[in-house]
Design an enzyme around this catalytic site. Structure first.
Site, PDB file in Angstrom:
ATOM      1  N   ASP A 282      29.366  22.576-131.245  1.00 57.50           N
ATOM      2  CA  ASP A 282      28.530  23.896-130.742  1.00 57.50           C
ATOM      3  C   ASP A 282      26.881  23.826-130.554  1.00 57.50           C
ATOM      4  OD1 ASP A 282      28.459  26.249-129.810  1.00 57.50           O
ATOM      5  OD2 ASP A 282      28.542  27.448-131.531  1.00 57.50           O
TER       6      ASP A 282
ATOM      7  N   HIS B 160      24.646  19.955-122.247  1.00 61.86           N
ATOM      8  CA  HIS B 160      25.776  19.504-122.194  1.00 61.86           C
ATOM      9  C   HIS B 160      25.831  18.005-121.985  1.00 61.86           C
ATOM     10  CE1 HIS B 160      27.546  23.457-122.391  1.00 61.86           C
ATOM     11  NE2 HIS B 160      27.262  23.837-121.301  1.00 61.86           N
TER      12      HIS B 160
ATOM     13  N   LEU C 186      41.089   4.387-133.530  1.00 65.54           N
ATOM     14  CA  LEU C 186      41.038   5.866-133.699  1.00 65.54           C
ATOM     15  C   LEU C 186      41.750   6.523-132.743  1.00 65.54           C
ATOM     16  CD1 LEU C 186      39.117   8.027-134.994  1.00 65.54           C
ATOM     17  CD2 LEU C 186      37.628   7.177-133.139  1.00 65.54           C
TER      18      LEU C 186
HETATM   19  C1  IPE Z   1      33.358  27.038-129.362  1.00 68.75           C
HETATM   20  O1  IPE Z   1      32.210  27.383-129.118  1.00 68.75           O
HETATM   21  C2  IPE Z   1      34.091  26.210-128.573  1.00 68.75           C
HETATM   22  C3  IPE Z   1      33.882  24.817-128.006  1.00 68.75           C
HETATM   23  C4  IPE Z   1      32.665  24.376-128.672  1.00 68.75           C
HETATM   24  C5  IPE Z   1      34.201  24.253-126.823  1.00 68.75           C
HETATM   25  P1  IPE Z   1      31.756  28.603-128.294  1.00 68.75           P
HETATM   26  O2  IPE Z   1      30.209  28.632-128.042  1.00 68.75           O
HETATM   27  O3  IPE Z   1      32.328  28.786-127.355  1.00 68.75           O
HETATM   28  O4  IPE Z   1      32.049  29.794-129.429  1.00 68.75           O
HETATM   29  P2  IPE Z   1      31.610  31.097-129.649  1.00 68.75           P
HETATM   30  O5  IPE Z   1      31.895  31.929-128.420  1.00 68.75           O
HETATM   31  O6  IPE Z   1      30.314  31.434-130.072  1.00 68.75           O
HETATM   32  O7  IPE Z   1      32.452  31.857-130.756  1.00 68.75           O
HETATM   33  C1  IPE Z   2      29.289  24.086-126.853  1.00 67.61           C
HETATM   34  O1  IPE Z   2      27.880  24.450-126.747  1.00 67.61           O
HETATM   35  C2  IPE Z   2      29.947  23.402-125.686  1.00 67.61           C
HETATM   36  C3  IPE Z   2      30.801  24.503-125.092  1.00 67.61           C
HETATM   37  C4  IPE Z   2      31.306  25.433-125.501  1.00 67.61           C
HETATM   38  C5  IPE Z   2      31.370  23.889-123.634  1.00 67.61           C
HETATM   39  P1  IPE Z   2      27.591  25.728-126.294  1.00 67.61           P
HETATM   40  O2  IPE Z   2      27.437  25.627-124.664  1.00 67.61           O
HETATM   41  O3  IPE Z   2      28.616  26.870-126.737  1.00 67.61           O
HETATM   42  O4  IPE Z   2      26.108  26.035-126.747  1.00 67.61           O
HETATM   43  P2  IPE Z   2      25.361  27.252-127.151  1.00 67.61           P
HETATM   44  O5  IPE Z   2      26.301  27.997-128.321  1.00 67.61           O
HETATM   45  O6  IPE Z   2      25.316  28.365-126.133  1.00 67.61           O
HETATM   46  O7  IPE Z   2      24.070  26.754-127.764  1.00 67.61           O
HETATM   47 MG    MG Z   3      28.323  28.361-128.363  1.00 64.86          MG
END
Ligand code: IPE
Ligand code: IPE
Ligand code: MG
Length: 250
Positions: free
Chosen positions: A25, A42, A136
């Site tokens: 995240d 990303h 792995l």
């Molecule tokens: C969880 O992250 C899913 C992934 C990293 C793929 P999110 O950014 O979607 O989670 P929430 O919405 O903060 O709970």
């Molecule tokens: C995690 O990073 C990746 C996915 C959920 C695809 P985020 O896109 O949720 O990044 P934040 O949480 O908005 O910073």
């Molecule tokens: Mg996120």
């Protein structure tokens, strides 16, 4: 291979976690902090995946499970979703032969039926190509939700089992999408949030949880070692008392 269940038997635990599961995240916030579009985060996130995969190979971790796209991430703006899909395609295209050369077995779990056909085909091809690798196991959870997993496991079990007897944990577990892997020893979430967000609901029952404020694109081998160090300082009791654990290890 059938793995032990942490609620049925006490697993053998070593200094290096056998299975590390990560919620990657913070990509969006990493980019926003740098006045970049979220997509840049990303893209950088894919690079961080490469680094952590390499670090896990070197440390002889057996399973690395990465949450890439949740069943709730479809709620994001269409533009971001389609960018993430394109990134997934590019990453598969670029990384699979490298993974194969490193003896990595690649698995993708989640409801793949919602992805376009080209991506589904690439996923199957990548899984087939690496299926017999012994190093792995990298699992990408894509359009994955812990609740989806439990429901799909139950439905597949129902198809197989006759009679109306109530089901047991032991019966359901082999139908979960990651029955091929032991339960995660170590769970990591980057980006500062302290929640599970519908990740491996069943499998995280006795995993050690580690939350880091580092945004995913900055998470590297040193960050991974910090998490493993914290893991090694924990006492894994699995319901027992501390003195029982000490008796066993002395
Ligand atoms: C969880 O992250 C899913 C992934 C990293 C793929 P999110 O950014 O979607 O989670 P929430 O919405 O903060 O709970
Ligand atoms: C995690 O990073 C990746 C996915 C959920 C695809 P985020 O896109 O949720 O990044 P934040 O949480 O908005 O910073
Ligand atoms: Mg996120």
């Amino acid at each position: 291979m059938v793995h032990t269940s942490s609620t049925k038997e006490i697993p053998v635990v070593g200094a290096v976690p056998q299975h590390i599961a990560i919620i990657m995240d913070g990509n969006g916030r990493w980019a926003t902090k740098r006045f970049l579009p979220r997509v840049a985060g990303h893209v950088k996130g894919v690079e961080a995946v490469r680094g952590v995969v390499e670090a896990c190979i070197r440390r002889e971790v057996k399973y690395l499970t990465l949450f890439a796209f949740s069943s709730e991430n479809w709620r994001r703006p269409a533009e971001e979703v389609s960018l993430l899909m394109r990134l997934f395609v590019t990453a598969l295209d670029k990384e699979v032969s490298k993974m194969h050369a490193n003896d990595v077995r690649l698995k993708v779990v989640g409801d793949l039926s919602r992805f376009d056909e080209k991506l589904q085909k690439m996923i199957i091809a990548a899984e087939t190509k690496t299926a017999n690798n012994k190093g792995l196991t990298v699992t990408i959870c894509a359009n994955y939700g812990g609740r989806w997993d439990i429901v799909q496991a139950f439905n597949r079990l129902q198809l197989d089992v006759k009679g109306g007897e109530p089901i047991t944990e032991d019966q359901l577990a082999p139908y979960l999408s990651m029955a091929y892997a032991p339960e995660p020893d170590l769970f990591i979430r980057t980006g500062g949030e302290t929640r599970i967000s519908n990740f491996l609901l069943w499998q995280l029952a006795y995993s050690e949880l580690y939350f880091s404020d580092i945004f995913w694109p900055d998470f590297d081998a040193t960050s991974l070692d910090d998490a493993i160090k914290s893991y090694n300082a924990r006492e894994r009791r699995f319901g027992r008392t501390s003195s029982q654990v000490m008796d066993q290890t002395s």
